[in-house]
Design an enzyme around this catalytic site. Sequence first.
Site, PDB file in Angstrom:
ATOM      1  N   LYS A 198      -1.213  -6.071  -1.769  1.00  0.00           N
ATOM      2  CA  LYS A 198      -0.671  -6.939  -0.719  1.00  0.00           C
ATOM      3  C   LYS A 198      -1.565  -6.977   0.518  1.00  0.00           C
ATOM      4  O   LYS A 198      -1.378  -7.823   1.403  1.00  0.00           O
ATOM      5  CB  LYS A 198       0.746  -6.494  -0.356  1.00  0.00           C
ATOM      6  CG  LYS A 198       1.744  -6.746  -1.470  1.00  0.00           C
ATOM      7  CD  LYS A 198       3.134  -6.247  -1.128  1.00  0.00           C
ATOM      8  CE  LYS A 198       4.134  -6.611  -2.218  1.00  0.00           C
ATOM      9  NZ  LYS A 198       3.788  -6.081  -3.539  1.00  0.00           N
ATOM     10  N   GLU A 251       5.705 -14.746   0.226  1.00  0.00           N
ATOM     11  CA  GLU A 251       5.533 -14.107  -1.075  1.00  0.00           C
ATOM     12  C   GLU A 251       4.572 -14.917  -1.934  1.00  0.00           C
ATOM     13  O   GLU A 251       4.611 -16.151  -1.943  1.00  0.00           O
ATOM     14  CB  GLU A 251       6.881 -13.973  -1.786  1.00  0.00           C
ATOM     15  CG  GLU A 251       6.832 -13.127  -3.040  1.00  0.00           C
ATOM     16  CD  GLU A 251       8.213 -12.877  -3.631  1.00  0.00           C
ATOM     17  OE1 GLU A 251       8.315 -12.016  -4.517  1.00  0.00           O
ATOM     18  OE2 GLU A 251       9.169 -13.530  -3.200  1.00  0.00           O
ATOM     19  N   SER A 266       9.632   3.732  -6.386  1.00  0.00           N
ATOM     20  CA  SER A 266      10.611   3.076  -5.514  1.00  0.00           C
ATOM     21  C   SER A 266      10.094   1.684  -5.172  1.00  0.00           C
ATOM     22  O   SER A 266       8.935   1.495  -4.831  1.00  0.00           O
ATOM     23  CB  SER A 266      10.817   3.887  -4.232  1.00  0.00           C
ATOM     24  OG  SER A 266       9.603   3.990  -3.515  1.00  0.00           O
TER      25      SER A 266
END
Length: 214
Positions: free
Chosen positions: A5, A145, A48
Amino acid sequence: ISTDKAVRPTNIMGASKRLSELIIQSFQTRTKNSIFSIVRFGNVLGSSGSVVPKFFQQIQSGGPITITDKEVTRFFMTIHEAVNLVIKSSIIAKGGEVFVLDMGDPIRIVDLATKMILLSGKTIKNKNNKNGDIEIKVVGLQPGEKLYEELLIGNNPIKTQESKILMAQENYLSWKELRENLKLIEKYLHQRDIKSIHNILIQMNIFMGLKKDN
């Protein structure tokens, strides 16, 4: 530890990751006594935030499984493989590198959801099978996104002695230039001036999510 990212980020979370990379690299220019390096990779299965536990929970509750877009792809790696390669990266690091792990081919999220439904002994509910068990529902991409994640900002990564560890060739800022921008970001954070923070990140060629002054 960084993430895909951080590459051409379109949201503040990704931009903060890229800014952190630049800070770590600048630390290396200021010391000869410590080694600062970065390892960048994609999603880790079972960690997670991973879609796998989320999909499993949605299947257990009877569905639907929610995905953002049928064309969304992501890179995946097991926890064991990621930890192993991060440790190996620390061994070969000399300072200032951005190591990129070979994640293999990207996987379509809709294909992952389909496999998980079938491996759970369930059938897919759709227009061709209205009596199926679990529906896959497309909910749309969230603002900022991406359909596809990337691991490299530049091209032609350098091979290392570890076949699954590459070294990116990317520019970074001097500590003097970076420090001035960090002071401004801190100032605008205290003032809650988000627009000015966006503009600084854009000027630093970090944040691709907005045009300047938007």
